[in-house]
Design an enzyme around this catalytic site. Structure first.
Site, PDB file in Angstrom:
ATOM      1  N   ARG A   1       0.797  -1.214   0.000  1.00 22.12           N
ATOM      2  CA  ARG A   1       0.000   0.000   0.000  1.00 22.12           C
ATOM      3  C   ARG A   1       0.834   1.269   0.000  1.00 22.12           C
ATOM      4  O   ARG A   1       0.563   2.206  -0.740  1.00 22.12           O
ATOM      5  CB  ARG A   1      -0.896   0.069   1.248  1.00 22.12           C
ATOM      6  CG  ARG A   1      -2.193  -0.635   1.122  1.00 22.12           C
ATOM      7  CD  ARG A   1      -2.642  -1.075   2.504  1.00 22.12           C
ATOM      8  NE  ARG A   1      -1.679  -2.017   3.011  1.00 22.12           N
ATOM      9  CZ  ARG A   1      -1.728  -3.319   2.730  1.00 22.12           C
ATOM     10  NH1 ARG A   1      -2.699  -3.800   2.026  1.00 22.12           N
ATOM     11  NH2 ARG A   1      -0.797  -4.132   3.164  1.00 22.12           N
ATOM     12  N   THR A   2       1.823   1.321   0.865  1.00 21.21           N
ATOM     13  CA  THR A   2       2.545   2.578   1.034  1.00 21.21           C
ATOM     14  C   THR A   2       3.277   2.946  -0.258  1.00 21.21           C
ATOM     15  O   THR A   2       3.163   4.075  -0.751  1.00 21.21           O
ATOM     16  CB  THR A   2       3.521   2.472   2.225  1.00 21.21           C
ATOM     17  OG1 THR A   2       2.779   2.079   3.373  1.00 21.21           O
ATOM     18  CG2 THR A   2       4.190   3.809   2.500  1.00 21.21           C
TER      19      THR A   2
ATOM     20  N   LYS B   1      26.425  -4.468  -2.254  1.00 27.02           N
ATOM     21  CA  LYS B   1      27.897  -4.427  -2.354  1.00 27.02           C
ATOM     22  C   LYS B   1      28.516  -3.783  -1.120  1.00 27.02           C
ATOM     23  O   LYS B   1      29.708  -3.493  -1.104  1.00 27.02           O
ATOM     24  CB  LYS B   1      28.310  -3.619  -3.590  1.00 27.02           C
ATOM     25  CG  LYS B   1      27.793  -4.156  -4.895  1.00 27.02           C
ATOM     26  CD  LYS B   1      28.313  -3.287  -6.044  1.00 27.02           C
ATOM     27  CE  LYS B   1      27.596  -3.564  -7.341  1.00 27.02           C
ATOM     28  NZ  LYS B   1      27.803  -2.479  -8.314  1.00 27.02           N
TER      29      LYS B   1
ATOM     30  N   ARG C   1      11.604   3.841   3.245  1.00 33.33           N
ATOM     31  CA  ARG C   1      11.209   2.829   4.236  1.00 33.33           C
ATOM     32  C   ARG C   1      12.441   1.983   4.516  1.00 33.33           C
ATOM     33  O   ARG C   1      13.113   1.521   3.588  1.00 33.33           O
ATOM     34  CB  ARG C   1      10.075   1.948   3.727  1.00 33.33           C
ATOM     35  CG  ARG C   1       9.850   0.753   4.662  1.00 33.33           C
ATOM     36  CD  ARG C   1       8.596   0.000   4.357  1.00 33.33           C
ATOM     37  NE  ARG C   1       7.422   0.760   4.764  1.00 33.33           N
ATOM     38  CZ  ARG C   1       6.190   0.255   4.759  1.00 33.33           C
ATOM     39  NH1 ARG C   1       5.978  -0.989   4.374  1.00 33.33           N
ATOM     40  NH2 ARG C   1       5.168   0.989   5.143  1.00 33.33           N
TER      41      ARG C   1
ATOM     42  N   HIS D   1       5.637   6.143  11.539  1.00 36.24           N
ATOM     43  CA  HIS D   1       5.074   6.012  10.188  1.00 36.24           C
ATOM     44  C   HIS D   1       4.096   7.182  10.010  1.00 36.24           C
ATOM     45  O   HIS D   1       2.886   7.006   9.979  1.00 36.24           O
ATOM     46  CB  HIS D   1       4.359   4.664  10.085  1.00 36.24           C
ATOM     47  CG  HIS D   1       4.040   4.210   8.690  1.00 36.24           C
ATOM     48  ND1 HIS D   1       4.112   5.029   7.577  1.00 36.24           N
ATOM     49  CD2 HIS D   1       3.638   2.995   8.229  1.00 36.24           C
ATOM     50  CE1 HIS D   1       3.754   4.335   6.503  1.00 36.24           C
ATOM     51  NE2 HIS D   1       3.478   3.096   6.874  1.00 36.24           N
TER      52      HIS D   1
HETATM   53  C1  NCD Z   1       2.087  -0.964   8.276  1.00 35.56           C
HETATM   54  C2  NCD Z   1       3.590  -0.825   8.366  1.00 35.56           C
HETATM   55  O1  NCD Z   1       4.309  -1.087   7.394  1.00 35.56           O
HETATM   56  O2  NCD Z   1       4.017  -0.379   9.418  1.00 35.56           O
HETATM   57  N1  NCD Z   1       1.648  -1.164   6.961  1.00 35.56           N
HETATM   58  C3  NCD Z   1       1.356  -0.078   6.205  1.00 35.56           C
HETATM   59  O3  NCD Z   1       2.182   0.764   5.939  1.00 35.56           O
HETATM   60  N2  NCD Z   1       0.072   0.067   5.823  1.00 35.56           N
HETATM   61  C4  NCD Z   1       1.512  -1.921   9.238  1.00 35.56           C
HETATM   62  C5  NCD Z   1       2.030  -3.316   9.270  1.00 35.56           C
HETATM   63  O4  NCD Z   1       2.914  -3.690   8.499  1.00 35.56           O
HETATM   64  O5  NCD Z   1       1.506  -4.071  10.085  1.00 35.56           O
END
Ligand code: NCD
Length: 310
Positions: A57-58, A86, A107, A135
């Site tokens: 999703r993100t 590397k 991320r 997040h």
């Molecule tokens: C979350 C995350 O990556 O922290 N997912 C997301 O971004 N929608 C929640 C999760 O992974 O449980």
């Protein structure tokens, strides 16, 4: 202060005004996010998506958001395909990739990685999840979902359920709820409580926090039930995970005594913590929540890259 050119690393970097500005802009972005209207607001801009941990999703919603505004994206989705393999450091990777675009969405499995990246990046850095840290953009879309369903962010009773220790979405969301004056009820297995430092930040905001009441009691007069999965990848060993998996589950029996307007949220992916039978009830808000990722990230990108979402 305008959001133009700012880093977004944790919710506490944002003021209430900043958050309200993003949410108002996000509402206006909905027809564009749905593809009913088109925009060239970010034409000529490039967004670097650097994902060193799995994401559906993100990453896709940032990509969609940028493209819906006429911008382009370049992506690291598989770190094994990069020079990290590397032995390149995060410092060097960020310093370099930040020169290839107008902003970086990162991320990373390490807590604090995004803060470090912001120090070396030549362009704004947006934290899309740093280990068990924060997040913040998930929180913005969580708030958009709550605002749309409940009409307010203040004076609500919000239950945060699940892995509150490792769940970065709840670390960020709890802070924002406190900022807007909603009550927070924490329900988790005893070994997965909210970290002390997050608690301290809530206390500093004068937050109304209630600890660990039994789940059925917590749900009875809640406005929002925010469910999270147990973050298996953050456990050192699988035996520890096995002790807590399946220790809570939201199903029709649990919701039978809830307020009719209660919304059930989840950042997704879900594993076993919400029974599929809940999907068909008016309580289920998690798929709408996943949609809100696009207009919210459109609004944020426009504000960061242009200083305006108009
Ligand atoms: C979350 C995350 O990556 O922290 N997912 C997301 O971004 N929608 C929640 C999760 O992974 O449980």
């Amino acid at each position: 202060m305008s959001l133009l050119g700012r880093d977004v690393i944790a919710v506490r970097d944002l003021s209430r005004d900043d958050i309200e500005e993003v949410l108002a802009a996000s509402k206006r972005m909905i027809p564009y996010a749905e593809g009913r209207k088109s925009s060239t607001l970010l034409e000529g801009k490039i967004l670097v998506l650097a994902f060193f941990e799995p994401s559906t999703r993100t990453r896709l919603s940032f990509d969609s958001a940028m493209q819906r505004l006429g911008g382009r994206t370049i992506t690291i989705a598989d770190p094994a395909s990069t020079s990290v393999r590397k032995g390149e450091t995060l410092h060097d990777t960020i310093r370099m990739i930040s020169q290839y675009g107008d902003a970086v969405v990162l991320r990373h499995p390490n807590e604090g990685a995004a803060r470090l990246a912001a120090k070396v990046s030549e362009r704004p850095v947006v934290n899309a999840g740093d280990g068990a840290g924060q997040h913040p953009t998930q929180t913005l879309l969580d708030l958009a979902t709550i605002l749309e369903a409940c009409g307010t962010l203040s004076g609500l009773k919000v239950v945060l359920l699940g892995d509150l220790r490792h769940g970065r979405t709840v670390h960020s969301l709890a802070y924002a709820l406190a900022l807007f004056g909603s009550q927070i009820v924490l329900v988790s297995p005893p070994t997965l409580r909210l970290p002390e430092e997050v608690r301290t930040q809530l206390d500093e905001l004068g937050a109304k926090v209630v600890d660990e009441m039994p789940l059925p009691q917590a749900v009875r007069d809640a406005d929002v039930l925010y469910v999270t999965r147990i973050q298996r990848e953050r456990f050192g060993d699988d035996a520890e995970y096995a002790k807590v998996v399946g220790s809570y589950r939201v199903d029709l029996a649990l919701l039978a005594k809830a307020k009719p307007r209660l919304i059930v949220m989840h950042p997704l992916p879900r594993t076993v913590e919400i029974a599929p039978e809940v999907d068909a009830t008016p309580h289920a808000a998690y798929f709408r929540q996943a949609f809100q990722a696009v207009p919210v990230r459109m609004a944020l990108l426009a504000l960061l890259l242009k200083g305006s979402a108009k």
